[in-house]
Design a protein around this motif. Structure first.
Motif, PDB file in Angstrom:
ATOM      1  N   HIS A  87      32.409  29.365  40.045  1.00  0.00           N
ATOM      2  CA  HIS A  87      32.062  29.202  41.463  1.00  0.00           C
ATOM      3  C   HIS A  87      32.960  30.039  42.363  1.00  0.00           C
ATOM      4  CE1 HIS A  87      30.616  27.368  45.096  1.00  0.00           C
ATOM      5  NE2 HIS A  87      31.839  26.975  45.413  1.00  0.00           N
ATOM      6  N   GLU A  88      34.252  30.033  42.104  1.00  0.00           N
ATOM      7  CA  GLU A  88      35.200  30.777  42.922  1.00  0.00           C
ATOM      8  C   GLU A  88      35.778  31.929  42.121  1.00  0.00           C
ATOM      9  OE1 GLU A  88      39.430  29.952  45.131  1.00  0.00           O
ATOM     10  OE2 GLU A  88      37.923  28.360  45.152  1.00  0.00           O
ATOM     11  N   GLY A  89      35.930  33.071  42.759  1.00  0.00           N
ATOM     12  CA  GLY A  89      36.471  34.246  42.086  1.00  0.00           C
ATOM     13  C   GLY A  89      37.985  34.201  42.005  1.00  0.00           C
ATOM     14  N   SER A  90      38.545  35.234  41.454  1.00  0.00           N
ATOM     15  CA  SER A  90      39.996  35.338  41.333  1.00  0.00           C
ATOM     16  C   SER A  90      40.404  36.773  41.641  1.00  0.00           C
ATOM     17  CB  SER A  90      40.449  34.953  39.928  1.00  0.00           C
ATOM     18  OG  SER A  90      39.875  35.824  38.966  1.00  0.00           O
ATOM     19  N   ILE A  91      41.679  36.957  41.886  1.00  0.00           N
ATOM     20  CA  ILE A  91      42.215  38.286  42.137  1.00  0.00           C
ATOM     21  C   ILE A  91      43.098  38.647  40.957  1.00  0.00           C
ATOM     22  CG2 ILE A  91      43.654  39.712  43.636  1.00  0.00           C
ATOM     23  CD1 ILE A  91      42.855  37.830  45.939  1.00  0.00           C
ATOM     24  N   VAL A  92      42.802  39.783  40.344  1.00  0.00           N
ATOM     25  CA  VAL A  92      43.533  40.238  39.168  1.00  0.00           C
ATOM     26  C   VAL A  92      43.905  41.696  39.374  1.00  0.00           C
ATOM     27  CG1 VAL A  92      43.419  40.634  36.670  1.00  0.00           C
ATOM     28  CG2 VAL A  92      42.283  38.643  37.668  1.00  0.00           C
ATOM     29  N   VAL A  93      45.138  42.040  39.061  1.00  0.00           N
ATOM     30  CA  VAL A  93      45.582  43.426  39.101  1.00  0.00           C
ATOM     31  C   VAL A  93      45.584  43.943  37.678  1.00  0.00           C
ATOM     32  CG1 VAL A  93      47.502  44.973  39.606  1.00  0.00           C
ATOM     33  CG2 VAL A  93      47.019  43.049  41.127  1.00  0.00           C
ATOM     34  N   ASP A  94      44.848  45.011  37.435  1.00  0.00           N
ATOM     35  CA  ASP A  94      44.822  45.658  36.125  1.00  0.00           C
ATOM     36  C   ASP A  94      45.712  46.882  36.211  1.00  0.00           C
ATOM     37  OD1 ASP A  94      44.349  46.979  33.764  1.00  0.00           O
ATOM     38  OD2 ASP A  94      42.181  47.116  34.025  1.00  0.00           O
ATOM     39  N   ALA A  95      46.876  46.799  35.600  1.00  0.00           N
ATOM     40  CA  ALA A  95      47.847  47.898  35.659  1.00  0.00           C
ATOM     41  C   ALA A  95      47.820  48.738  34.394  1.00  0.00           C
ATOM     42  CB  ALA A  95      49.245  47.323  35.892  1.00  0.00           C
ATOM     43  N   SER A  96      46.682  48.769  33.727  1.00  0.00           N
ATOM     44  CA  SER A  96      46.546  49.522  32.489  1.00  0.00           C
ATOM     45  C   SER A  96      46.361  50.998  32.780  1.00  0.00           C
ATOM     46  CB  SER A  96      45.337  49.021  31.690  1.00  0.00           C
ATOM     47  OG  SER A  96      45.422  47.633  31.483  1.00  0.00           O
ATOM     48  N   ASP A  97      46.929  51.822  31.940  1.00  0.00           N
ATOM     49  CA  ASP A  97      46.736  53.262  32.065  1.00  0.00           C
ATOM     50  C   ASP A  97      45.503  53.734  31.314  1.00  0.00           C
ATOM     51  OD1 ASP A  97      48.899  53.788  33.731  1.00  0.00           O
ATOM     52  OD2 ASP A  97      50.286  53.969  32.058  1.00  0.00           O
TER      53      ASP A  97
END
Length: 124
Positions: free
Chosen positions: A104-114
């Motif tokens: 129902h609710e989204g999330s915030i994710v940082v993808d720091a992959s090269d």
């Protein structure tokens, strides 16, 4: 929740909530965590390339004192945009994307992959 400090008679671990920033009184933990992750990446780039703070400053247009604060993760006064621009000046692509949430609710994710093979994702 109780905490133990070094001044107590019994020395032991500090017990926290699991959120380092919230435990230290920071209210905007998601935004601050993102800025700390970007500052850490800037510091890692400088270290990997053997760059001095002065070198980083000249490549990013920041002052040497700003670079010093960034590499020491003192980023409260830096905008996300300013740190993203510093990363791009140092040869990193910064991508912002969104997708439909699985719940129902989204999330915030940082993808720091090269690369797609490398996984370095951080939930904010």
């Amino acid at each position: 929740m109780s905490t133990t400090t070094m001044d107590d008679e019994e020395s032991g671990p500090v017990i926290g909530s699991g959120d380092f920033l919230a435990d230290r009184g920071y209210n905007e933990t998601g935004s601050l965590r993102l800025r700390i992750l970007m500052a850490n990446e800037i510091a890692l780039i400088a270290e990997a390339r053997g760059l001095t703070q002065k070198d980083v400053a000249s490549r990013t247009g920041l002052s040497q004192s700003d670079v010093s604060r960034i590499v020491n993760r003192l980023v409260r006064d830096f905008s996300t945009d300013r740190l993203m621009r510093a990363l791009t000046s140092l040869g990193k692509d910064v991508r912002i994307a969104w997708s439909d949430a699985k719940h129902h609710e989204g999330s915030i994710v940082v993808d720091a992959s090269d690369s797609p093979e490398e996984e370095r994702a951080y939930a904010l």
